[in-house]
Write a protein that holds these residues in place. Sequence first.
Motif, PDB file in Angstrom:
ATOM      1  N   SER A   1     -20.013  13.375  24.696  1.00 54.04           N
ATOM      2  CA  SER A   1     -19.599  14.210  25.824  1.00 54.04           C
ATOM      3  C   SER A   1     -18.556  13.487  26.668  1.00 54.04           C
ATOM      4  CB  SER A   1     -20.817  14.542  26.696  1.00 54.04           C
ATOM      5  OG  SER A   1     -20.413  15.056  27.953  1.00 54.04           O
ATOM      6  N   VAL A   2     -17.456  14.215  26.981  1.00 50.78           N
ATOM      7  CA  VAL A   2     -16.509  13.728  27.987  1.00 50.78           C
ATOM      8  C   VAL A   2     -16.994  14.281  29.321  1.00 50.78           C
ATOM      9  CG1 VAL A   2     -14.108  13.708  28.752  1.00 50.78           C
ATOM     10  CG2 VAL A   2     -14.630  13.681  26.304  1.00 50.78           C
ATOM     11  N   ILE A   3     -17.693  13.448  30.061  1.00 46.92           N
ATOM     12  CA  ILE A   3     -18.328  13.941  31.284  1.00 46.92           C
ATOM     13  C   ILE A   3     -17.297  14.082  32.409  1.00 46.92           C
ATOM     14  CG2 ILE A   3     -20.586  13.006  30.713  1.00 46.92           C
ATOM     15  CD1 ILE A   3     -20.071  10.597  32.342  1.00 46.92           C
ATOM     16  N   ARG A   4     -17.536  15.032  33.278  1.00 46.85           N
ATOM     17  CA  ARG A   4     -18.712  15.808  33.573  1.00 46.85           C
ATOM     18  C   ARG A   4     -18.780  17.134  32.819  1.00 46.85           C
ATOM     19  NH1 ARG A   4     -18.806  18.774  39.307  1.00 46.85           N
ATOM     20  NH2 ARG A   4     -16.751  19.176  38.452  1.00 46.85           N
ATOM     21  N   ALA A   5     -17.673  17.816  32.654  1.00 51.91           N
ATOM     22  CA  ALA A   5     -17.686  19.159  32.068  1.00 51.91           C
ATOM     23  C   ALA A   5     -18.250  19.150  30.655  1.00 51.91           C
ATOM     24  CB  ALA A   5     -16.278  19.746  32.069  1.00 51.91           C
ATOM     25  N   GLY A   6     -18.028  18.072  29.912  1.00 61.91           N
ATOM     26  CA  GLY A   6     -18.515  18.002  28.550  1.00 61.91           C
ATOM     27  C   GLY A   6     -20.023  18.059  28.437  1.00 61.91           C
ATOM     28  N   ASP A   7     -20.727  17.691  29.529  1.00 67.29           N
ATOM     29  CA  ASP A   7     -22.191  17.729  29.496  1.00 67.29           C
ATOM     30  C   ASP A   7     -22.723  19.145  29.325  1.00 67.29           C
ATOM     31  OD1 ASP A   7     -22.355  15.029  29.701  1.00 67.29           O
ATOM     32  OD2 ASP A   7     -22.891  14.979  31.818  1.00 67.29           O
ATOM     33  N   SER A   8     -21.991  20.145  29.820  1.00 65.92           N
ATOM     34  CA  SER A   8     -22.441  21.526  29.662  1.00 65.92           C
ATOM     35  C   SER A   8     -22.470  21.906  28.185  1.00 65.92           C
ATOM     36  CB  SER A   8     -21.513  22.473  30.428  1.00 65.92           C
ATOM     37  OG  SER A   8     -20.170  22.368  29.954  1.00 65.92           O
ATOM     38  N   LEU A   9     -21.449  21.530  27.464  1.00 76.11           N
ATOM     39  CA  LEU A   9     -21.376  21.824  26.034  1.00 76.11           C
ATOM     40  C   LEU A   9     -22.344  20.954  25.233  1.00 76.11           C
ATOM     41  CD1 LEU A   9     -20.135  23.338  23.697  1.00 76.11           C
ATOM     42  CD2 LEU A   9     -18.116  21.858  23.852  1.00 76.11           C
ATOM     43  N   LEU A  10     -22.484  19.708  25.652  1.00 74.49           N
ATOM     44  CA  LEU A  10     -23.438  18.806  25.005  1.00 74.49           C
ATOM     45  C   LEU A  10     -24.832  19.406  25.000  1.00 74.49           C
ATOM     46  CD1 LEU A  10     -24.322  15.965  23.903  1.00 74.49           C
ATOM     47  CD2 LEU A  10     -24.588  15.304  26.306  1.00 74.49           C
ATOM     48  N   GLU A  11     -25.262  19.949  26.145  1.00 67.70           N
ATOM     49  CA  GLU A  11     -26.611  20.497  26.240  1.00 67.70           C
ATOM     50  C   GLU A  11     -26.784  21.726  25.361  1.00 67.70           C
ATOM     51  OE1 GLU A  11     -29.256  18.993  27.489  1.00 67.70           O
ATOM     52  OE2 GLU A  11     -27.777  17.398  27.731  1.00 67.70           O
ATOM     53  N   SER A  12     -25.723  22.496  25.137  1.00 65.98           N
ATOM     54  CA  SER A  12     -25.820  23.634  24.229  1.00 65.98           C
ATOM     55  C   SER A  12     -26.111  23.159  22.809  1.00 65.98           C
ATOM     56  CB  SER A  12     -24.524  24.451  24.256  1.00 65.98           C
ATOM     57  OG  SER A  12     -24.380  25.116  25.497  1.00 65.98           O
ATOM     58  N   PHE A  13     -25.531  22.026  22.411  1.00 68.89           N
ATOM     59  CA  PHE A  13     -25.844  21.444  21.109  1.00 68.89           C
ATOM     60  C   PHE A  13     -27.275  20.925  21.078  1.00 68.89           C
ATOM     61  CE2 PHE A  13     -21.241  21.302  20.447  1.00 68.89           C
ATOM     62  CZ  PHE A  13     -21.135  21.531  19.088  1.00 68.89           C
ATOM     63  N   ARG A  14     -27.673  20.227  22.130  1.00 69.92           N
ATOM     64  CA  ARG A  14     -28.983  19.584  22.129  1.00 69.92           C
ATOM     65  C   ARG A  14     -30.139  20.571  22.251  1.00 69.92           C
ATOM     66  NH1 ARG A  14     -30.653  15.968  25.589  1.00 69.92           N
ATOM     67  NH2 ARG A  14     -31.649  14.681  23.999  1.00 69.92           N
ATOM     68  N   GLU A  15     -29.879  21.747  22.807  1.00 69.99           N
ATOM     69  CA  GLU A  15     -30.914  22.774  22.848  1.00 69.99           C
ATOM     70  C   GLU A  15     -31.330  23.189  21.449  1.00 69.99           C
ATOM     71  OE1 GLU A  15     -29.314  25.916  25.190  1.00 69.99           O
ATOM     72  OE2 GLU A  15     -29.515  24.835  27.087  1.00 69.99           O
ATOM     73  N   ILE A  16     -30.408  23.121  20.493  1.00 71.90           N
ATOM     74  CA  ILE A  16     -30.683  23.523  19.119  1.00 71.90           C
ATOM     75  C   ILE A  16     -30.961  22.309  18.235  1.00 71.90           C
ATOM     76  CG2 ILE A  16     -29.842  24.880  17.164  1.00 71.90           C
ATOM     77  CD1 ILE A  16     -27.896  26.234  19.075  1.00 71.90           C
ATOM     78  N   PHE A  17     -30.292  21.199  18.509  1.00 75.13           N
ATOM     79  CA  PHE A  17     -30.401  20.004  17.663  1.00 75.13           C
ATOM     80  C   PHE A  17     -30.730  18.786  18.540  1.00 75.13           C
ATOM     81  CE2 PHE A  17     -27.137  22.826  15.815  1.00 75.13           C
ATOM     82  CZ  PHE A  17     -27.791  23.183  14.634  1.00 75.13           C
ATOM     83  N   PRO A  18     -31.977  18.690  19.015  1.00 71.29           N
ATOM     84  CA  PRO A  18     -32.331  17.623  19.970  1.00 71.29           C
ATOM     85  C   PRO A  18     -32.408  16.230  19.373  1.00 71.29           C
ATOM     86  CG  PRO A  18     -34.268  18.908  19.389  1.00 71.29           C
ATOM     87  CD  PRO A  18     -33.101  19.612  18.765  1.00 71.29           C
ATOM     88  N   SER A  19     -32.387  16.107  18.038  1.00 72.84           N
ATOM     89  CA  SER A  19     -32.552  14.787  17.417  1.00 72.84           C
ATOM     90  C   SER A  19     -31.241  14.042  17.199  1.00 72.84           C
ATOM     91  CB  SER A  19     -33.280  14.928  16.078  1.00 72.84           C
ATOM     92  OG  SER A  19     -34.585  15.428  16.267  1.00 72.84           O
TER      93      SER A  19
END
Length: 217
Positions: A78-96
């Motif tokens: 993630s390129v923070i801060r805005a990248g964290d929003s997209l990161l969490e969309s990935f992690r909601e489906i692929f948390p590992s």
Amino acid sequence: CLKSLTTCSNLPVTRSTDENTGAAEFVQYSKRIMRLLVEDTVAILPSTPRTINTPTNVRYRGQLSVIDTNPEKVCLVSVIRAGDSLLESFREIFPSCRVGKMWIQRNESSSTKEAVHSCTKLPLVMEEMEAVVLCDPMLATGGSSLTALNTLVNEYGVKPERIVFANVISCPEGLDALAKDYPDVRIVTSWVDECLNDEKYILPGLGDFGDRFFNTV
């Protein structure tokens, strides 16, 4: 030129770009966009054949993504801060999946809006990753994205062909900049806007994605 540019469905875009869309609605419609973006990104990651039995007692020959079979070989950066929003969309489906962070911001007081890289925290085994997904919702001049790619490739030994850049809104200038320096990096974007203005903002654009998503406008 870029070897791979994928664009997603842009049905929720109108509400996200509307200046009258409030914070809660912006998050709602942005997450719809990012869910589509996640699936289209995963679709181009490395995959392996898999044959399974269906409930109808028929064999089916399909494919499984590396993010399903070996998620620890995939790093989401993630390129923070805005990248964290997209990161969490990935992690909601692929948390590992493994996660890395880069603090890169553009210098708003400068006419060229050059990127300022403050810090990086990545797994120690980046060169062993089968896929690295760079998460940054906006691609304007390409300064932040190129800084992140330079760090991944030159400092952590990641091969460009293993990198996928997941991006919500882009423009021709930013895409050209990435194509020039990293033609082997694949890009998945929700839509391509018209251009940059003299202040290096995307037009028509949606404003500052991070400010609107995290309600700091």
